[in-house]
Design a protein around this motif. Sequence first.
Motif, PDB file in Angstrom:
ATOM      1  N   ILE A 143      18.572  54.506  25.244  1.00 45.40           N
ATOM      2  CA  ILE A 143      19.225  54.651  23.870  1.00 45.40           C
ATOM      3  C   ILE A 143      20.843  54.866  24.642  1.00 45.40           C
ATOM      4  O   ILE A 143      21.295  55.573  25.213  1.00 45.40           O
ATOM      5  CB  ILE A 143      19.003  55.622  23.062  1.00 45.40           C
ATOM      6  CG1 ILE A 143      17.770  55.498  22.687  1.00 45.40           C
ATOM      7  CG2 ILE A 143      20.141  55.671  21.856  1.00 45.40           C
ATOM      8  CD1 ILE A 143      17.235  56.482  21.851  1.00 45.40           C
ATOM      9  N   THR A 144      21.749  53.663  24.252  1.00 47.68           N
ATOM     10  CA  THR A 144      23.121  53.703  24.626  1.00 47.68           C
ATOM     11  C   THR A 144      23.919  53.407  23.353  1.00 47.68           C
ATOM     12  O   THR A 144      23.971  52.705  22.538  1.00 47.68           O
ATOM     13  CB  THR A 144      23.454  52.214  25.601  1.00 47.68           C
ATOM     14  OG1 THR A 144      22.309  52.406  26.707  1.00 47.68           O
ATOM     15  CG2 THR A 144      24.441  52.581  26.209  1.00 47.68           C
ATOM     16  N   ALA A 145      25.226  54.200  23.592  1.00 42.90           N
ATOM     17  CA  ALA A 145      26.072  54.122  22.535  1.00 42.90           C
ATOM     18  C   ALA A 145      27.139  53.070  23.130  1.00 42.90           C
ATOM     19  O   ALA A 145      27.898  53.533  24.041  1.00 42.90           O
ATOM     20  CB  ALA A 145      26.905  55.470  21.983  1.00 42.90           C
ATOM     21  N   GLU A 154      32.234  57.156  13.718  1.00 42.28           N
ATOM     22  CA  GLU A 154      32.008  58.661  13.197  1.00 42.28           C
ATOM     23  C   GLU A 154      30.446  58.472  12.636  1.00 42.28           C
ATOM     24  O   GLU A 154      29.748  59.282  12.919  1.00 42.28           O
ATOM     25  CB  GLU A 154      32.673  58.975  12.424  1.00 42.28           C
ATOM     26  CG  GLU A 154      32.187  60.558  11.513  1.00 42.28           C
ATOM     27  CD  GLU A 154      33.221  60.712  10.419  1.00 42.28           C
ATOM     28  OE1 GLU A 154      34.048  61.717  10.606  1.00 42.28           O
ATOM     29  OE2 GLU A 154      33.202  60.101   9.070  1.00 42.28           O
ATOM     30  N   ALA A 155      30.375  57.244  11.910  1.00 42.59           N
ATOM     31  CA  ALA A 155      28.744  57.012  11.679  1.00 42.59           C
ATOM     32  C   ALA A 155      27.899  56.908  12.669  1.00 42.59           C
ATOM     33  O   ALA A 155      26.667  57.523  12.828  1.00 42.59           O
ATOM     34  CB  ALA A 155      28.640  55.905  10.631  1.00 42.59           C
ATOM     35  N   ARG A 156      28.221  56.167  13.783  1.00 40.81           N
ATOM     36  CA  ARG A 156      27.332  56.158  14.816  1.00 40.81           C
ATOM     37  C   ARG A 156      27.223  57.306  15.625  1.00 40.81           C
ATOM     38  O   ARG A 156      25.767  57.555  16.096  1.00 40.81           O
ATOM     39  CB  ARG A 156      27.989  55.223  16.105  1.00 40.81           C
ATOM     40  CG  ARG A 156      27.102  54.737  17.112  1.00 40.81           C
ATOM     41  CD  ARG A 156      27.801  54.381  18.303  1.00 40.81           C
ATOM     42  NE  ARG A 156      28.797  55.518  19.007  1.00 40.81           N
ATOM     43  CZ  ARG A 156      29.757  55.362  19.608  1.00 40.81           C
ATOM     44  NH1 ARG A 156      29.962  54.204  20.036  1.00 40.81           N
ATOM     45  NH2 ARG A 156      30.455  56.342  20.041  1.00 40.81           N
ATOM     46  N   PRO A 215      31.007  50.351  17.184  1.00 42.63           N
ATOM     47  CA  PRO A 215      30.108  51.473  16.658  1.00 42.63           C
ATOM     48  C   PRO A 215      28.684  50.957  16.770  1.00 42.63           C
ATOM     49  O   PRO A 215      28.119  50.908  15.458  1.00 42.63           O
ATOM     50  CB  PRO A 215      30.641  51.897  15.295  1.00 42.63           C
ATOM     51  CG  PRO A 215      31.497  50.572  14.830  1.00 42.63           C
ATOM     52  CD  PRO A 215      31.767  49.784  16.089  1.00 42.63           C
ATOM     53  N   LEU A 216      28.121  50.704  17.894  1.00 45.24           N
ATOM     54  CA  LEU A 216      26.797  50.174  18.074  1.00 45.24           C
ATOM     55  C   LEU A 216      26.105  51.013  18.914  1.00 45.24           C
ATOM     56  O   LEU A 216      26.467  51.625  20.075  1.00 45.24           O
ATOM     57  CB  LEU A 216      27.107  48.898  18.496  1.00 45.24           C
ATOM     58  CG  LEU A 216      25.518  47.885  18.956  1.00 45.24           C
ATOM     59  CD1 LEU A 216      25.768  46.867  18.295  1.00 45.24           C
ATOM     60  CD2 LEU A 216      25.540  47.806  20.437  1.00 45.24           C
ATOM     61  N   VAL A 217      24.754  51.049  18.644  1.00 49.35           N
ATOM     62  CA  VAL A 217      23.680  51.928  19.443  1.00 49.35           C
ATOM     63  C   VAL A 217      22.720  50.782  19.833  1.00 49.35           C
ATOM     64  O   VAL A 217      22.461  50.063  19.146  1.00 49.35           O
ATOM     65  CB  VAL A 217      22.694  52.792  18.547  1.00 49.35           C
ATOM     66  CG1 VAL A 217      21.621  53.393  19.452  1.00 49.35           C
ATOM     67  CG2 VAL A 217      23.798  54.178  18.209  1.00 49.35           C
TER      68      VAL A 217
END
Length: 162
Positions: free
Chosen positions: A12-14, A135-137, A19-21
């Motif tokens: 799992i990468t930010a 922030e949401a990510r 703002p993507l996972v």
Amino acid sequence: MTTTTTDRQTRITADPDVPLVRIVREFDAPAEQVFRAHVDPDLVARWLGPRDLVMTIDTWDCRTGGSYRYLHTRGDEEYGFHGCFHDVRPDDLVIVQTFTFEGMPDGVALERVEVTDLGDGRSRLEATSLVDSFEARNAFLSSGMEDGVAQGYEQLDELLAA
């Protein structure tokens, strides 16, 4: 930020720039079976989410233009999720959909799932979730989703091996 869980290496990468996972996971199963487990509601209900939650599908119309809604429950706790299937391409093993946690109705993610055949009965799943802010990510990542994703894929391994 990269997090690796389970012995099968769920990555799992930010993304540092948007703002993507990104989630990457390999399976010891043919790509078509992994894809089917994402589109068939009877199969989805058996693996998606943490082990301690029960999944009930309210609506599941997995086709381009279709929609879905499901609930995860644990005792008196209830978590609702819904979205639209924007593009479902069985020939390409690709799904593009929106995803909304009903506890945060303004937080709509655009998700893409692609399954790739690695040969020898193995496949790789790559999923991305794009949200509207860093922030949401970051809230998404700190919500415990990593454990839920890892447990879900462990359950998917078990389902595919059966």
